[in-house]
Design a protein around this motif. Structure first.
Motif, PDB file in Angstrom:
ATOM      1  N   UNK A 208      -3.342  -3.339 -10.917  1.00 21.69           N
ATOM      2  CA  UNK A 208      -3.524  -2.718  -9.607  1.00 21.69           C
ATOM      3  C   UNK A 208      -4.166  -1.353  -9.669  1.00 21.69           C
ATOM      4  N   UNK A 209      -4.627  -0.922 -10.833  1.00 20.56           N
ATOM      5  CA  UNK A 209      -5.283   0.374 -10.986  1.00 20.56           C
ATOM      6  C   UNK A 209      -6.788   0.176 -11.023  1.00 20.56           C
ATOM      7  N   UNK A 210      -7.463   0.802 -10.139  1.00 20.67           N
ATOM      8  CA  UNK A 210      -8.908   0.639 -10.007  1.00 20.67           C
ATOM      9  C   UNK A 210      -9.619   1.125 -11.259  1.00 20.67           C
ATOM     10  N   UNK A 211     -10.524   0.264 -11.742  1.00 20.13           N
ATOM     11  CA  UNK A 211     -11.390   0.664 -12.855  1.00 20.13           C
ATOM     12  C   UNK A 211     -12.792   0.798 -12.288  1.00 20.13           C
TER      13      UNK A 211
ATOM     14  N   UNK B  23      -6.100   4.037   0.601  1.00 24.18           N
ATOM     15  CA  UNK B  23      -4.709   3.582   0.596  1.00 24.18           C
ATOM     16  C   UNK B  23      -4.519   2.600  -0.557  1.00 24.18           C
ATOM     17  N   UNK B  24      -4.427   3.084  -1.796  1.00 24.06           N
ATOM     18  CA  UNK B  24      -4.350   2.215  -2.975  1.00 24.06           C
ATOM     19  C   UNK B  24      -2.988   1.557  -3.073  1.00 24.06           C
ATOM     20  N   UNK B  25      -2.841   0.604  -3.984  1.00 24.36           N
ATOM     21  CA  UNK B  25      -1.565  -0.101  -4.158  1.00 24.36           C
ATOM     22  C   UNK B  25      -0.500   0.814  -4.724  1.00 24.36           C
ATOM     23  N   UNK B  26       0.739   0.468  -4.366  1.00 28.16           N
ATOM     24  CA  UNK B  26       1.904   1.137  -4.954  1.00 28.16           C
ATOM     25  C   UNK B  26       2.258   0.377  -6.236  1.00 28.16           C
TER      26      UNK B  26
ATOM     27  N   UNK C 230       0.837  -1.193   0.000  1.00 25.62           N
ATOM     28  CA  UNK C 230       0.000   0.000   0.000  1.00 25.62           C
ATOM     29  C   UNK C 230       0.875   1.247   0.000  1.00 25.62           C
ATOM     30  N   UNK C 231       0.293   2.309  -0.504  1.00 27.16           N
ATOM     31  CA  UNK C 231       1.055   3.560  -0.537  1.00 27.16           C
ATOM     32  C   UNK C 231       1.447   3.994   0.868  1.00 27.16           C
ATOM     33  N   UNK C 232       0.508   3.844   1.826  1.00 27.93           N
ATOM     34  CA  UNK C 232       0.759   4.227   3.212  1.00 27.93           C
ATOM     35  C   UNK C 232       0.902   2.972   4.067  1.00 27.93           C
ATOM     36  N   UNK C 233       1.863   2.958   4.976  1.00 33.97           N
ATOM     37  CA  UNK C 233       2.092   1.807   5.865  1.00 33.97           C
ATOM     38  C   UNK C 233       1.052   1.830   6.990  1.00 33.97           C
ATOM     39  N   UNK C 234       0.193   0.823   6.980  1.00 36.24           N
ATOM     40  CA  UNK C 234      -0.847   0.740   7.999  1.00 36.24           C
ATOM     41  C   UNK C 234      -0.835  -0.627   8.680  1.00 36.24           C
ATOM     42  N   UNK C 235       0.378  -1.207   8.933  1.00 33.27           N
ATOM     43  CA  UNK C 235       0.469  -2.552   9.487  1.00 33.27           C
ATOM     44  C   UNK C 235      -0.006  -2.619  10.931  1.00 33.27           C
TER      45      UNK C 235
END
Length: 1099
Positions: A165-168, A132-135, A111-116
Motif C-alpha cells: 500500500x506504499x506508493x512507489x 488521501x493515501x491508504x492507512x 483511507x487516512x481521511x474519511x471521505x465517504x
C-alpha cells in the motif's frame, strides 16, 4: 557502451506497434480486451508472465503501484449494498497480468481521511492524486464467511500478501504513462517488459524460488518483487558484443539491464547487499569487484580509496625498497671497513720501514693492493737460483719460505730409535721461524715424529671392468717417505692410473699395497693425502688466505683450536712465499689477479693446510714459464726435505728440475721401465747401450727413451717399450741375487749433496756408488737392505732414520681425528658460499633486476583486467545473463608466472653447483663431506632466491591486482623458485658447465608449459596423461592460482563447472604448497645423487 542517444529514454525505443506487443503477450498466455472479461480457458496463474506496468482497464480515481508492484485503487467496500452505499476504500491486488473478476480479493486499506460523503468526487480525482493515501498500518481482507472485511492478511494469496500500500513513484509513473499511451491508442511502450522492440522476456524465477532465495548475491533487483519477478530480455547487438567481450551491458559506465525487470550485475567499485534493493559505493579501505555482495577488506597499508574495484599492495613495495636500501648500506659499510682495515695494516707495516717515495705511495693508494714493499737490495729475481744455494744476502726469513730447507744437508739427525741428536736439535733451531712453526704443526697433526707416508706395492695391476687389456700390470716397488718422486711416461703409459691407485681413488684389481708397512684399503688414507690437480682449481672469489684457511678448517684435526689453525695457515702462507698476496683475490684464469706461479702455490697451499703426510701432484709445472716452474719444483723439493712424501707426474722436465728429483718411476704400457734414484737412471740405460750426450737435458733424453724414440741415443738394438720393460724385469731379477752389482754414477755436482760418499772425478763431476737395479718386492725379507743399497741418501732433514716397514705411525687413531664434523663443515661451507655471493654482487643485482623486469612486464600485461581474472556462469537461474566465460585468465597467469620464474632462475640455479664441480670433486676426494657441502650450497642460495622472488612478486601483484593475497602469492612463487633452482641443480650435475644454463632454461620452459593452462588439464585427463603433467611443479602452481582466484567468487559463479572444464581442483591449498616443496626437495635429492655419481653421468 552507449546504447541510447542523449535525452532519449530506453522505454522510448521499445515495441513500435500495438500488434507486436499484444502478439508477444498472447504467446505467453496473456490476453487483452473483451475476451478476457468474458472468461476463457483455465490457466496456470503461477507461471503467467508478469507485466505489472501494463494497464488492463482505464483507472477510475486515484491509482498507483506500490513497492511490490501491486495495483492500488479506490473501490467501494464489497460489503456495501444498494440500499446503503459504503465509503471508497483502497484495494491493492497483485499479479495484474490476470484480469481481476473477483472484486473482493486483494489487500484492503482504509483511507487516512474519511471521505465517504464525497464518493463521486473521489472517483473524479486524477489517477495520480495522492491526497488521501491508504492507512497501511491496518490492512484488511475479505472474509467470505462473514461477507465482510476483517483485520489481518491471513488467507491472502502470495501476490496479494506482498502488497504494502506504499506508493512507489517509479512504478506508478511508468503505469501512468502506459495509461496515457493507451488513451491515445498507442502502444504502451512504458509497460513493455523488454527494451528491445518485439522482444519477449523469459522469466528467471518463479514465485516460490523468489520467496526462498530472492535476488541472488551480487545482483541488483531493484524492480523485482513477487509481482514483478526477474526476467531475461534478448539484448541489443551492442550489448551482445559487450557480453562477448567479457563486459556487462552499460551506458556511460553504468550497468543496465535489457528490461526493467532484468537483474543487473553489481557495478565494479560498488557492492549490492543481500536482497539487491540497494547499491552502495565501496567504502575506503575496501575493494569491490564486479558482482560484489559485500566489500572486501584491503590489507593493511594497501591503497584502496572509496569506490575501488581492486587492491594495490604498497606495504610489500615499501618493505622491498627498505630491504634494498639496507643491503646497499650494509655493502657500503663493509667495504668502508675493509678499506679502513687495509689502510691500518699499510700504516702499521710502514712504521717500521723506511719512508716510501711519493711515487710508490701514490701507486699504493691507487692500486689499493696489500703487497709488501720490496727494498732495493731485495728487488732482484731469485727464481732461477740453483737448488741448494744459500739464500740471497739481505733477504730475511720472511722471503725464504720452504726453500730455506734446501741449504740443509740431506741426512737424518735421528738415531734408529727416533731420538734426535744434538746436531739435529741445533739444525732445527737454525731453521726460519715459519718453517719451525710448520714442522711443529705437522708433528701435532700427524701425532708422530715422522710426518710422511711410505708406500709399498707388489704385483700391482688394474684392469677396468669390461676391458680386455689391463692399464697397469706387474708394478712392484716402493716410495719412501720424505722424498720427491717423479712418475714419468708417455701418453697412455698409466701414470694417472698408477697415482690414482696409490691415492685410493681407484681400487686395484690385483696385487698388494702397504702404507707405512701396514696393508689395507688405500681409500681410508685420503684424509692424510693431498692432491694438487694439473689445473689450479681454486675459488677465484676468495683471497689467497681464505682459500687456504677453508681447507685447513675442514681437514685439520677437529681437536685443534681456531688459533692453532690460524698459526698453521700463517706458516703455510709464509713458507710458500705468499705473504705479500695473502689478502689478494686469486681471480680466474680469464681474469687473473695473481700470477700463474702464485696460483699454483695457492693450490699447493690448500693441500699443505691440511697437514698431509703425502702430496700427489699432476704435472705441477704445466702452464708455467721456466722460472715459475723451477720455483715450484724447488718448493716441492723443500717440502719433501721436511719429511712429507711428494709424488708428482712430470712430463719432459728441464735439466734443473730433473736434477731436483730424488726418485723416478718410469712407466710404459702400464708397466715399469725403471724405479730408483734419479742419479741412477743414466747408468741404468747406459748399461743397455744408450748413450747420453754431454750437456744434454737428461730429462728430455729419458723422455725420448721411455716413449720408444731413443734411436738417437742407441745406434743399434731394440729400443721399443717392450724391450725396455724386459730390461727392467731382468734387472729386478738381478737384485734378488746374493750379489747386487754397482756402478759409478757420474753427473754434475749437486750443491745440495753434502754426503761424504760423494767424490769428484777428473772432469769435475760428482761420483757416487749406487745400485742400478730396481727395488725388490717391499714384502720380501731383504727389502730394507736392498733398499738402502738402491737409493741415494736423500732422507728428510728431521726424519726418522729407520726402514720403511719399521715406521708405523698410529694412523688408525689419526684418521679418526682428522676432519671437522659434518655440522662444522656445513657452517664453514655456508659462510664461504655467502662470501662468494658477496664478492659477486654484480651478478646478484643483475638477477634481482631481471626478476623485477619480468614481474613488471607480466603485471603490465595483466593490468588491463583490473584484477578480474575469472568470469564464469552465474548461478542458476541467472546463468543466461552471463557474459562470455573466462576460465583461462587464472591458469594463464600461472603459466606466464611459471615461464617467467623459469627464465629468471634457471641459469642462476645452474651456477650454484656448476661452477664448482671440479673444486668439489677435489675437496670430496680429500675427505670433505659431500652432504655438508651440498646442504650448505642449497641453504646459502635461499636468501638470494627469496630476494629474487620478492622482486618478481611485488611488481607483479602491484600491477595485476589479483584478488589472491600478496603473501599467499609470494609463498607460492617462492616455492616454485625453490623447484626451479632444484631442477637447475639436477641439470648442473648431468650436463657440462657450458651447456647447462641453456639446457636448464629450456627444461624450465617445458616444465612451465606443463602447467595445465594450454592444453587444458581436462583435455590431458582425457588423454590419460595427467600423471605426466602432475610431475611438473607448474601444474601445482597453476592449481594454487586457480583455486585462490576462483574460490572467493563462488557466491556469484558456478565454480564447480569451471573446475570441471579446466581440470583443476579448487581446494587443497596447503596440500599443493606441500607438493611444491616436495618436488623441489626431490629435485635436490636427485641433484645430490648426481653430485656423488655425476662424473659418470655427465653429458
Amino acid at each position: 557502451m552507449k546504447l541510447f542517444a542523449r535525452g532519449v529514454q530506453p522505454w522510448h525505443v521499445v515495441c513500435c506497434s500495438v500488434g507486436m506487443l499484444y502478439a508477444a503477450a498472447l504467446a505467453r498466455g496473456v490476453s487483452f480486451g473483451q475476451a478476457q472479461w468474458a472468461g476463457g480457458p483455465e490457466r496456470d496463474i503461477a507461471n503467467d508472465l508478469q507485466i505489472p506496468f501494463l494497464p488492463l482497464h482505464p483507472p477510475l480515481g486515484p491509482t498507483f503501484l506500490d513497492t511490490e508492484a501491486c495495483l492500488c485503487r479506490r473501490e467501494p467496500n464489497p460489503a456495501a449494498t444498494e440500499e446503503k452505499a459504503g465509503s471508497l476504500l483502497w484495494r491493492c491486488s497483485g499479479n495484474q497480468t490476470v484480469i481481476d473478476l473477483d472484486f473482493t480479493t486483494g489487500k484492503w486499506f482504509k483511507p487516512i481521511n474519511n471521505d465517504e460523503k464525497d464518493t463521486l468526487q473521489v472517483l473524479r480525482l486524477p489517477m495520480n492524486d495522492g491526497s488521501n493515501p491508504p492507512l497501511r498500518e491496518q490492512p484488511l481482507r475479505w472474509d467470505p464467511e462473514s461477507s465482510s472485511l476483517v483485520p489481518g492478511t491471513d488467507g491472502l494469496g502470495v501476490w496479494d500478501q506482498a502488497c504494502t500500500g506504499e506508493n512507489r513513484t517509479g512504478f506508478s509513473t511508468s503505469y501512468y504513462r502506459a495509461v496515457e499511451q493507451r488513451d491515445r491508442n498507442e502502444a504502451p511502450v512504458d509497460a513493455a517488459p523488454c527494451w528491445r522492440p518485439g522482444a519477449v522476456p523469459l522469466r528467471l524465477q518463479d514465485v516460490n524460488d523468489w520467496k526462498t532465495r530472492g535476488c541472488l548475491p551480487g545482483f541488483q533487483c531493484q524492480n523485482n518483487t513477487v509481482n514483478s519477478l526477474p526476467q531475461f530480455c534478448p539484448p541489443f547487438a551492442e550489448c551482445q558484443m559487450a557480453r562477448l567481450g567479457y563486459h556487462p551491458c552499460a551506458i556511460d559506465g553504468t550497468n543496465i539491464g535489457m528490461g526493467p525487470f532484468e537483474p543487473i550485475i553489481c557495478q565494479a567499485g560498488k557492492y549490492c547487499p543481500p536482497g539487491g534493493k540497494a547499491t552502495f559505493v565501496c567504502p575506503a579501505g575496501h575493494y569491490c569487484q564486479p558482482g560484489a555482495a559485500t566489500p572486501t577488506p584491503c590489507a593493511v597499508g594497501s591503497l584502496c580509496p572509496e569506490g575501488s574495484s581492486y587492491e594495490r599492495y604498497f606495504i610489500p613495495l615499501g618493505v622491498l625498497i627498505a630491504l634494498d636500501i639496507l643491503i646497499i648500506i650494509g655493502i657500503i659499510i663493509l667495504r668502508f671497513r675493509s678499506r679502513l682495515s687495509s689502510s691500518a695494516q699499510v700504516h702499521q707495516s710502514s712504521v717500521s720501514k723506511k719512508p716510501e717515495s711519493a711515487v710508490v705511495g701514490l701507486a699504493r693508494a691507487v692500486t689499493r693492493r696489500k703487497y709488501k714493499k720490496i727494498s732495493p737490495e731485495h728487488d732482484v729475481d731469485h727464481e732461477m737460483s740453483a737448488v741448494g744455494s744459500p739464500p740471497p744476502p739481505g733477504r730475511g726469513d720472511v722471503w725464504a719460505g720452504f726453500q730455506e730447507a734446501l741449504v740443509m744437508p740431506a741426512q737424518s739427525y735421528r738415531n734408529p730409535d727416533g731420538i734426535m741428536s744434538p746436531q739435529g736439535e741445533d739444525l732445527e733451531k737454525s731453521l726460519p721461524p715459519q718453517i719451525r712453526a710448520f714442522i711443529d704443526s705437522m708433528r701435532k697433526a700427524t701425532d708422530a715424529s715422522e710426518i710422511g707416508l711410505g708406500f709399498g706395492y707388489s704385483q700391482l695391476a688394474f684392469q677396468p671392468k669390461g676391458s680386455n687389456r689391463p692399464i697397469l700390470q706387474d708394478i712392484t716397488g716402493s716410495i719412501r717417505s720424505g722424498t720427491l718422486t717423479a712418475v714419468m711416461g708417455g701418453s697412455g703409459a698409466g701414470k694417472s692410473t698408477f697415482v690414482n691407485v696409490l691415492m685410493g681413488k681407484i681400487e686395484y684389481t690385483h696385487g698388494k699395497v702397504e702404507v707405512n708397512g701396514v696393508p689395507g684399503k688405500l681409500e681410508r688414507y685420503k684424509k692424510l693425502i693431498g692432491y694438487v690437480p694439473q689445473d689450479d682449481i681454486v675459488l677465484p672469489e676468495l683471497t689467497v688466505k681464505e682459500n687456504i684457511m677453508h681447507s685447513a678448517r675442514i681437514r685439520l684435526p677437529r681437536t685443534w683450536t681456531s688459533q692453532e689453525i690460524e698459526n698453521h695457515v700463517a706458516a703455510v702462507i709464509d713458507c710458500l712465499e705468499l705473504s705479500h698476496v695473502r689478502d689478494s683475490l686469486v681471480g680466474s684464469v680469464g681474469k687473473p689477479v695473481i700470477s700463474g706461479g702464485q696460483r699454483k702455490r695457492v693450490s699447493i697451499g690448500m693441500e699443505l693446510a691440511a697437514a698431509p703426510m703425502a702430496i700427489f701432484l699432476d704435472e705441477p709445472t704445466s702452464g708455467l714459464d721456466a722460472t715459475a716452474a723451477s720455483s715450484i719444483m724447488r718448493t716441492l723439493k723443500a717440502i719433501a726435505r721436511l719429511g712429507i712424501s711428494v709424488i708428482a707426474i712430470i712430463h719432459q722436465p728441464r735439466m734443473e728440475i730433473f736434477e731436483m728429483l730424488d726418485d723416478l718411476i718410469l712407466l710404459a704400457n702400464g708397466q715399469q721401465l725403471y724405479e730408483g734414484p734419479e742419479s741412477g737412471v743414466q747408468p741404468f740405460f747406459e748399461k743397455f747401450g744408450y748413450i747420453f750426450p754431454k750437456h744434454a737435458n737428461f730429462g728430455d733424453v729419458v723422455t725420448d727413451i721411455i716413449t720408444g724414440n731413443g734411436r738417437a741415443y742407441k745406434k743399434s738394438g731394440d729400443i721399443s717399450k717392450d724391450a725396455l720393460i724386459a730390461n727392467w724385469v731382468a734387472c729386478r731379477k738381478e737384485v734378488q741375487s746374493p750379489v747386487v752389482p754397482t756402478i759409478e754414477v757420474s753427473r754434475p755436482g749437486s750443491p745440495e749433496s753434502g754426503s761424504s760418499t760423494a767424490g769428484d772425478d777428473d772432469n769435475g763431476r760428482a761420483t757416487t756408488r749406487v745400485s742400478v737395479a730396481g727395488p725388490v718386492s717391499p714384502f720380501s725379507g731383504s727389502f730394507a737392505s736392498a733398499k738402502s743399497k738402491l737409493r741415494l741418501s736423500s732422507a728428510s732433514v728431521l726424519a726418522v732414520g729407520t726402514s720403511f716397514s719399521a715406521s708405523k705411525a698410529p694412523l688408525g687413531r689419526l684418521l679418526k681425528q682428522r676432519g671437522a664434523s659434518r655440522f662444522k663443515q656445513f657452517t664453514l661451507c655456508v659462510s664461504r658460499a655467502f662470501l662468494q655471493q658477496y664478492r659477486h654482487l654484480s651478478i646478484f643485482w643483475f638477477e634481482v633486476g631481471l626478476a623485477t623486469l619480468a614481474g613488471f612486464l607480466l603485471g603490465l600485461a595483466e593490468n588491463a583486467k583490473n584484477g578480474v581474472l575469472f568470469m564464469g556462469l552465474y548461478h542458476q537461474p541467472y546463468e543466461i545473463l552471463s557474459t562470455a566465460s573466462d576460465f583461462k585468465s587464472a591458469p594463464e597467469m600461472a603459466l606466464l608466472t611459471a615461464i617467467a620464474i623459469g627464465l629468471v632462475s634457471a641459469a642462476p640455479g645452474v651456477r650454484v653447483f656448476s661452477e664448482e664441480m671440479l673444486l668439489h670433486r677435489r675437496e670430496a676426494e680429500a675427505g670433505h663431506s659431500r652432504l655438508a657441502y651440498f646442504l650448505a650450497k642449497s641453504v646459502s642460495i635461499l636468501p638470494r632466491m627469496t630476494m629474487a622472488c620478492m622482486h618478481f612478486t611485488v611488481p607483479l601483484w602491484l600491477l595485476s591486482t589479483p584478488i589472491m593475497g600478496w603473501a599467499l602469492g609470494f609463498v607460492a612463487n617462492l616455492f616454485y623458485f625453490y623447484c626451479i633452482f632444484g631442477l637447475a641443480s639436477v641439470v648442473s650435475m648431468l650436463v657440462k658447465r657450458e651447456d647447462a644454463p641453456l639446457f636448464a632454461t629450456m627444461l624450465a620452459l617445458i616444465v612451465g608449459i606443463l602447467s595445465g593452462a594450454a592444453p587444458p588439464l581436462s583435455s590431458v585427463r582425457n588423454w590419460k596423461m595427467e600423471w605426466l603433467w602432475r610431475m611438473s611443479p607448474g601444474v601445482w602452481l597453476a592449481e594454487i592460482y586457480f583455486g585462490q582466484l576462483v574460490t572467493p567468487l563462488g557466491y556469484l559463479y558456478d565454480i564447480d563447472s569451471a573446475a570441471f572444464m579446466t581440470g583443476f581442483r579448487l581446494d587443497g591449498l596447503w596440500k599443493n604448497m606441500g607438493i611444491l616443496v616436495a618436488i623441489g626437495t626431490i629435485y635436490r635429492i636427485l641433484a645430490f645423487i648426481g653430485l656423488v655419481w655425476g662424473t659418470k653421468m655427465r653429458i
